[in-house]
Motif scaffolding. Structure first.
Motif, PDB file in Angstrom:
ATOM      1  N   ASP A 266     -25.009 -31.812  25.325  1.00 18.69           N
ATOM      2  CA  ASP A 266     -24.062 -31.339  26.400  1.00 18.69           C
ATOM      3  C   ASP A 266     -22.852 -32.103  26.424  1.00 18.69           C
ATOM      4  OD1 ASP A 266     -24.216 -30.055  29.626  1.00 18.69           O
ATOM      5  OD2 ASP A 266     -23.105 -31.903  29.636  1.00 18.69           O
ATOM      6  N   HIS A 267     -22.750 -33.275  26.424  1.00 14.24           N
ATOM      7  CA  HIS A 267     -21.577 -34.130  26.336  1.00 14.24           C
ATOM      8  C   HIS A 267     -21.828 -35.324  25.808  1.00 14.24           C
ATOM      9  CE1 HIS A 267     -22.779 -35.577  30.305  1.00 14.24           C
ATOM     10  NE2 HIS A 267     -22.233 -36.584  29.886  1.00 14.24           N
ATOM     11  N   VAL A 268     -20.757 -36.157  25.252  1.00 13.40           N
ATOM     12  CA  VAL A 268     -20.898 -37.430  24.716  1.00 13.40           C
ATOM     13  C   VAL A 268     -19.989 -38.206  25.479  1.00 13.40           C
ATOM     14  CG1 VAL A 268     -20.313 -39.132  22.738  1.00 13.40           C
ATOM     15  CG2 VAL A 268     -21.482 -36.972  22.433  1.00 13.40           C
TER      16      VAL A 268
ATOM     17  N   ASN B 121     -21.277 -44.014  24.202  1.00 14.35           N
ATOM     18  CA  ASN B 121     -22.177 -44.770  25.159  1.00 14.35           C
ATOM     19  C   ASN B 121     -23.280 -44.194  25.486  1.00 14.35           C
ATOM     20  OD1 ASN B 121     -22.631 -44.644  28.661  1.00 14.35           O
ATOM     21  ND2 ASN B 121     -22.274 -46.936  27.599  1.00 14.35           N
ATOM     22  N   HIS B 122     -23.235 -42.567  25.485  1.00 12.10           N
ATOM     23  CA  HIS B 122     -24.446 -42.009  25.592  1.00 12.10           C
ATOM     24  C   HIS B 122     -24.336 -40.626  25.026  1.00 12.10           C
ATOM     25  CE1 HIS B 122     -22.517 -41.206  29.629  1.00 12.10           C
ATOM     26  NE2 HIS B 122     -23.123 -40.227  29.407  1.00 12.10           N
ATOM     27  N   PHE B 123     -25.393 -40.032  24.468  1.00 10.04           N
ATOM     28  CA  PHE B 123     -25.333 -38.621  24.087  1.00 10.04           C
ATOM     29  C   PHE B 123     -26.142 -37.892  25.342  1.00 10.04           C
ATOM     30  CE2 PHE B 123     -24.444 -37.131  19.945  1.00 10.04           C
ATOM     31  CZ  PHE B 123     -23.683 -38.158  19.539  1.00 10.04           C
ATOM     32  N   THR B 124     -26.085 -36.667  25.475  1.00 10.41           N
ATOM     33  CA  THR B 124     -26.842 -36.005  26.652  1.00 10.41           C
ATOM     34  C   THR B 124     -27.574 -34.546  26.405  1.00 10.41           C
ATOM     35  OG1 THR B 124     -25.066 -36.823  28.075  1.00 10.41           O
ATOM     36  CG2 THR B 124     -26.353 -35.151  28.925  1.00 10.41           C
ATOM     37  N   VAL B 125     -28.827 -34.484  26.646  1.00 12.17           N
ATOM     38  CA  VAL B 125     -29.316 -33.204  26.410  1.00 12.17           C
ATOM     39  C   VAL B 125     -28.953 -32.130  27.588  1.00 12.17           C
ATOM     40  CG1 VAL B 125     -31.655 -32.048  26.580  1.00 12.17           C
ATOM     41  CG2 VAL B 125     -31.423 -34.601  25.640  1.00 12.17           C
TER      42      VAL B 125
ATOM     43  N   GLU C 231     -26.764 -31.371  37.824  1.00 15.91           N
ATOM     44  CA  GLU C 231     -27.777 -32.475  38.088  1.00 15.91           C
ATOM     45  C   GLU C 231     -27.909 -33.104  36.808  1.00 15.91           C
ATOM     46  OE1 GLU C 231     -31.124 -30.105  40.966  1.00 15.91           O
ATOM     47  OE2 GLU C 231     -31.164 -29.702  38.708  1.00 15.91           O
ATOM     48  N   GLN C 232     -28.176 -34.495  37.025  1.00 13.08           N
ATOM     49  CA  GLN C 232     -28.128 -35.528  35.722  1.00 13.08           C
ATOM     50  C   GLN C 232     -29.009 -36.354  36.025  1.00 13.08           C
ATOM     51  OE1 GLN C 232     -23.687 -36.183  36.569  1.00 13.08           O
ATOM     52  NE2 GLN C 232     -23.716 -36.768  34.417  1.00 13.08           N
ATOM     53  N   GLY C 233     -29.766 -37.021  35.119  1.00 14.18           N
ATOM     54  CA  GLY C 233     -30.484 -38.290  34.911  1.00 14.18           C
ATOM     55  C   GLY C 233     -30.443 -38.870  33.659  1.00 14.18           C
TER      56      GLY C 233
ATOM     57  N   TYR D 141     -29.842 -42.326  26.793  1.00 10.79           N
ATOM     58  CA  TYR D 141     -29.791 -40.852  26.557  1.00 10.79           C
ATOM     59  C   TYR D 141     -29.595 -40.293  27.973  1.00 10.79           C
ATOM     60  CZ  TYR D 141     -31.229 -37.299  23.194  1.00 10.79           C
ATOM     61  OH  TYR D 141     -30.982 -36.060  22.399  1.00 10.79           O
ATOM     62  N   GLU D 142     -28.766 -39.011  28.291  1.00  8.96           N
ATOM     63  CA  GLU D 142     -28.712 -38.569  29.557  1.00  8.96           C
ATOM     64  C   GLU D 142     -29.230 -36.971  29.431  1.00  8.96           C
ATOM     65  OE1 GLU D 142     -24.960 -39.180  31.403  1.00  8.96           O
ATOM     66  OE2 GLU D 142     -24.988 -36.897  31.793  1.00  8.96           O
ATOM     67  N   PHE D 143     -29.423 -36.651  30.440  1.00  7.39           N
ATOM     68  CA  PHE D 143     -30.159 -35.165  30.700  1.00  7.39           C
ATOM     69  C   PHE D 143     -29.243 -34.514  31.675  1.00  7.39           C
ATOM     70  CE2 PHE D 143     -33.482 -38.338  30.049  1.00  7.39           C
ATOM     71  CZ  PHE D 143     -33.752 -38.003  28.600  1.00  7.39           C
TER      72      PHE D 143
HETATM   73 NI    NI Z   1     -22.585 -38.527  30.807  1.00  7.34          NI
END
Ligand code: NI
Length: 270
Positions: A38-40, A163-167, A208-210, A233-235
């Protein structure tokens, strides 16, 4: 550089810092999922030669444009979301710390770090997985920065990297909701960031995020090794905006809590 190669290089750097993310992705793929990014997100200081305006030139060269601007007054950050102009590609979130809002001592420490940086650093996309552009800080510097900003301490210790990748939860076949995915991640034994609730945002806010809590990895400091929170890792699940397309932006109140996934106290509590 091709956008795909850019993200492959980022992922390789990222999973060295967040092995949990590689595990979770593998578990999803074992269930037959194709994991879409989704995003980095990236962090930087607002000082040359690595300030946001310098770094974003590389994003523009890859075909990205600025989408929306964000401000995080509590954490003293400003940020932009970026979207690709020509192809389906992950969104990018780039924030910078507004160093002028911190104590004189803090500004001196960060200024010294940035003064060490090779001015040519931002002339290639590799700046986004460069790692430390200054010599390793000592543990006292890390603690002094952390007392005013966890974000600054993270950046000083780990440098420039994702810092994070996102599913992208919308693209998963076997999970009808973000809640279902978070329950799966927890059932697999991974700790979630519960700051502001494990699920942040709502369908009304269109996002919505976690996220997991950051992994804890041994990092070399000037005066020894120490285990610190690294990357997570983010969702994210996106809802349709007016006009029919998926909402492309971010939600500042949720992102504010997501930043805390790398806080030392939260990571300790898990
Ligand atoms: Ni994010």
């Amino acid at each position: 550089m091709r956008t795909n190669d850019f993200f492959d290089s980022l992922w390789t750097d990222f999973v060295a810092m967040a092995p949990t993310a590689a595990d979770i992705r593998r578990r999803l793929e074992e269930r037959g999922e194709r994991v879409v990014n989704d995003h980095v997100a990236f962090r930087t200081f607002d000082l040359a030669p690595i300030n946001l305006n310098a770094l974003e030139q590389q994003l523009f060269a890859l075909g990205y444009r600025r989408d929306a601007a964000y401000m995080f007054l509590d954490k003293k950050l400003r940020a932009y979301g970026y979207v690709h102009t020509r192809q389906a590609a992950p969104r990018i979130f780039l924030s910078e710390l507004i160093t002028g809002m911190f104590s004189r001592r803090f500004q001196e420490l960060v200024g010294n770090l940035c003064a060490e940086i090779d001015p040519a650093i931002a002339s290639t996309p590799a700046v986004f997985w460069h790692g430390l552009p200054w010599s390793p800080v000592d543990i006292e510097t890390y603690e002094t920065l952390a007392a005013e900003s966890e974000y600054a301490a993270w950046l000083a210790a780990l440098g420039l990297r994702p810092n994070h990748f996102t599913v992208h939860v919308n693209a998963l076949e076997g999970f009808a909701s973000l809640e279902e995915l978070l329950a799966f991640v927890e059932s697999e034994g991974y700790a979630l960031n519960t700051s502001g609730g494990r699920l942040k945002g709502s369908p009304e806010s269109l996002l919505e995020q976690g996220s997991t809590l950051a992994d804890r990895v041994p990092v070399q400091f000037a005066d020894g090794e120490r285990v610190i929170p690294t990357c997570y890792y983010e969702f994210a699940k996106r809802y349709r905006a007016e006009g029919g397309g998926l909402y492309e932006g971010f939600v500042a109140t949720s992102a504010d809590r997501i930043f805390e996934s790398t806080d030392r106290e939260l990571a300790k509590a898990s």
